[in-house]
Scaffold this motif. Structure first.
Motif, PDB file in Angstrom:
ATOM      1  N   UNK A  47      27.916  48.232   3.920  1.00 30.30           N
ATOM      2  CA  UNK A  47      28.029  47.217   5.597  1.00 30.30           C
ATOM      3  C   UNK A  47      29.631  46.008   5.383  1.00 30.30           C
ATOM      4  N   UNK A  48      29.331  44.999   3.214  1.00 29.61           N
ATOM      5  CA  UNK A  48      31.072  44.695   3.305  1.00 29.61           C
ATOM      6  C   UNK A  48      32.220  45.700   3.810  1.00 29.61           C
ATOM      7  N   UNK A  49      31.979  47.013   3.566  1.00 26.20           N
ATOM      8  CA  UNK A  49      33.308  47.904   4.062  1.00 26.20           C
ATOM      9  C   UNK A  49      33.124  47.467   5.084  1.00 26.20           C
ATOM     10  N   UNK A  50      31.702  48.216   5.712  1.00 27.31           N
ATOM     11  CA  UNK A  50      32.524  47.719   7.196  1.00 27.31           C
ATOM     12  C   UNK A  50      32.634  46.629   7.531  1.00 27.31           C
ATOM     13  N   UNK A  51      32.353  46.034   7.287  1.00 25.04           N
ATOM     14  CA  UNK A  51      32.469  44.269   7.986  1.00 25.04           C
ATOM     15  C   UNK A  51      34.586  43.747   7.668  1.00 25.04           C
ATOM     16  N   UNK A  52      35.003  45.027   6.275  1.00 23.83           N
ATOM     17  CA  UNK A  52      36.272  44.852   5.984  1.00 23.83           C
ATOM     18  C   UNK A  52      36.964  45.876   6.672  1.00 23.83           C
TER      19      UNK A  52
ATOM     20  N   UNK B 180      24.679  44.176 -22.358  1.00 26.00           N
ATOM     21  CA  UNK B 180      24.379  43.302 -21.153  1.00 26.00           C
ATOM     22  C   UNK B 180      22.578  43.428 -20.488  1.00 26.00           C
ATOM     23  N   UNK B 181      22.733  42.517 -19.912  1.00 24.88           N
ATOM     24  CA  UNK B 181      20.794  42.504 -19.266  1.00 24.88           C
ATOM     25  C   UNK B 181      21.918  42.759 -17.807  1.00 24.88           C
ATOM     26  N   UNK B 182      21.371  43.773 -17.035  1.00 27.88           N
ATOM     27  CA  UNK B 182      21.665  43.698 -15.435  1.00 27.88           C
ATOM     28  C   UNK B 182      20.450  43.820 -15.046  1.00 27.88           C
ATOM     29  N   UNK B 183      20.046  43.190 -14.877  1.00 30.35           N
ATOM     30  CA  UNK B 183      18.315  42.816 -14.403  1.00 30.35           C
ATOM     31  C   UNK B 183      19.400  41.665 -13.083  1.00 30.35           C
ATOM     32  N   UNK B 184      20.145  41.125 -12.583  1.00 29.97           N
ATOM     33  CA  UNK B 184      20.363  40.426 -11.650  1.00 29.97           C
ATOM     34  C   UNK B 184      20.835  41.666 -10.750  1.00 29.97           C
ATOM     35  N   UNK B 185      21.659  43.042 -11.199  1.00 32.68           N
ATOM     36  CA  UNK B 185      22.029  42.862 -10.348  1.00 32.68           C
ATOM     37  C   UNK B 185      21.759  43.750  -9.152  1.00 32.68           C
ATOM     38  N   UNK B 186      21.428  43.878  -8.067  1.00 32.32           N
ATOM     39  CA  UNK B 186      20.757  45.204  -6.756  1.00 32.32           C
ATOM     40  C   UNK B 186      20.208  46.076  -7.224  1.00 32.32           C
ATOM     41  N   UNK B 187      19.467  46.521  -7.134  1.00 33.75           N
ATOM     42  CA  UNK B 187      19.140  47.905  -7.033  1.00 33.75           C
ATOM     43  C   UNK B 187      19.274  48.947  -6.182  1.00 33.75           C
ATOM     44  N   UNK B 188      19.826  50.369  -6.724  1.00 34.19           N
ATOM     45  CA  UNK B 188      20.613  51.223  -6.343  1.00 34.19           C
ATOM     46  C   UNK B 188      20.388  51.413  -4.677  1.00 34.19           C
ATOM     47  N   UNK B 189      19.716  51.369  -3.805  1.00 34.17           N
ATOM     48  CA  UNK B 189      19.229  51.429  -3.052  1.00 34.17           C
ATOM     49  C   UNK B 189      19.777  50.301  -1.920  1.00 34.17           C
ATOM     50  N   UNK B 190      19.590  49.414  -2.069  1.00 31.32           N
ATOM     51  CA  UNK B 190      19.567  47.672  -1.973  1.00 31.32           C
ATOM     52  C   UNK B 190      21.616  47.699  -1.590  1.00 31.32           C
ATOM     53  N   UNK B 191      21.873  47.680  -3.108  1.00 29.82           N
ATOM     54  CA  UNK B 191      23.040  47.443  -3.411  1.00 29.82           C
ATOM     55  C   UNK B 191      24.114  48.552  -2.381  1.00 29.82           C
ATOM     56  N   UNK B 192      24.130  50.020  -2.823  1.00 30.69           N
ATOM     57  CA  UNK B 192      24.832  50.532  -1.875  1.00 30.69           C
ATOM     58  C   UNK B 192      24.536  50.541  -0.403  1.00 30.69           C
TER      59      UNK B 192
ATOM     60  N   UNK C  57      25.999  37.921   3.526  1.00 26.54           N
ATOM     61  CA  UNK C  57      26.445  37.691   2.594  1.00 26.54           C
ATOM     62  C   UNK C  57      27.578  38.681   2.120  1.00 26.54           C
ATOM     63  N   UNK C  58      27.617  39.979   2.902  1.00 26.89           N
ATOM     64  CA  UNK C  58      28.556  41.195   2.616  1.00 26.89           C
ATOM     65  C   UNK C  58      29.399  40.344   4.004  1.00 26.89           C
ATOM     66  N   UNK C  59      29.038  39.755   5.000  1.00 27.84           N
ATOM     67  CA  UNK C  59      29.729  40.065   6.186  1.00 27.84           C
ATOM     68  C   UNK C  59      30.642  38.264   5.639  1.00 27.84           C
ATOM     69  N   UNK C  60      30.300  37.764   5.293  1.00 29.23           N
ATOM     70  CA  UNK C  60      30.846  36.443   5.308  1.00 29.23           C
ATOM     71  C   UNK C  60      31.768  36.691   3.577  1.00 29.23           C
ATOM     72  N   UNK C  61      31.683  37.800   3.027  1.00 33.24           N
ATOM     73  CA  UNK C  61      32.941  37.951   2.321  1.00 33.24           C
ATOM     74  C   UNK C  61      33.475  38.693   2.253  1.00 33.24           C
ATOM     75  N   UNK C  62      33.400  39.737   3.489  1.00 31.92           N
ATOM     76  CA  UNK C  62      34.191  40.491   3.986  1.00 31.92           C
ATOM     77  C   UNK C  62      35.293  39.138   4.547  1.00 31.92           C
ATOM     78  N   UNK C  63      34.820  38.086   5.263  1.00 31.67           N
ATOM     79  CA  UNK C  63      36.098  37.093   6.027  1.00 31.67           C
ATOM     80  C   UNK C  63      36.041  36.626   4.619  1.00 31.67           C
ATOM     81  N   UNK C  64      35.755  35.879   4.058  1.00 33.19           N
ATOM     82  CA  UNK C  64      36.553  35.277   2.750  1.00 33.19           C
ATOM     83  C   UNK C  64      37.441  36.127   2.527  1.00 33.19           C
ATOM     84  N   UNK C  65      37.542  37.150   2.189  1.00 35.57           N
ATOM     85  CA  UNK C  65      38.516  38.123   1.077  1.00 35.57           C
ATOM     86  C   UNK C  65      39.646  38.248   2.456  1.00 35.57           C
TER      87      UNK C  65
END
Length: 135
Positions: free
Chosen positions: A98-103, A81-93, A30-38
């Motif tokens: 990786x998204x920034x790397x692909x951009x 707001x509930x943030x249970x759908x957000x990634x935990x810190x390490x996974x999110x970071x 998803x990180x790679x696809x998002x970078x390419x889409x943007x």
């Protein structure tokens, strides 16, 4: 962008301010696809004022990427707001990095904020356009 602890951390002139949220189920794909889409979204105006030009087609446009776990704030069930759908810190970071790397791999300058930091972000919006991009 100003990190309240370390000072000024990132800025661009013309380009995109991306508030990047990582869902708890997101993966490297998803990180790679998002970078390419943007990079390929036709969101800048052409000579006729029509949104028809992508980042890849517009030299001089950069990307400022800001991690934003609150993108996945859910308010259907309560007033807080509930943030249970957000990634935990390490996974999110990891996936934000990786998204920034692909951009950057596509040739863009991509300054970032401090992941998880308390930042003041200033935006001069050129037009009334805000787009939610998801893959």
């Amino acid at each position: 962008m100003l990190d309240h602890e370390s000072g000024h951390v990132g800025a661009i002139n013309a380009g995109l301010l991306l508030l990047v949220g990582v869902h708890r189920d997101d993966t490297e794909l998803e990180a790679k696809k998002l970078a390419e889409k943007i990079a390929n979204l036709r969101i800048f105006n052409d000579a006729d004022g029509k949104m028809n030009i992508s980042l890849l087609d517009s030299p001089g446009h950069d990307v400022l990427a800001v991690s934003n776990f609150t993108v996945y704030g859910e308010t259907k069930k309560s007033r807080r707001p509930s943030f249970t759908e957000s990634a935990p810190f390490e996974h999110g970071k990891s996936l934000f990095d990786r998204f920034v790397f692909h951009m950057r791999a596509q040739g863009f300058k991509v300054p970032t904020g401090v992941f998880g930091g308390d930042m003041a972000v200033t935006l001069v919006n050129d037009g009334p356009v805000t787009i939610i991009v998801d893959v």
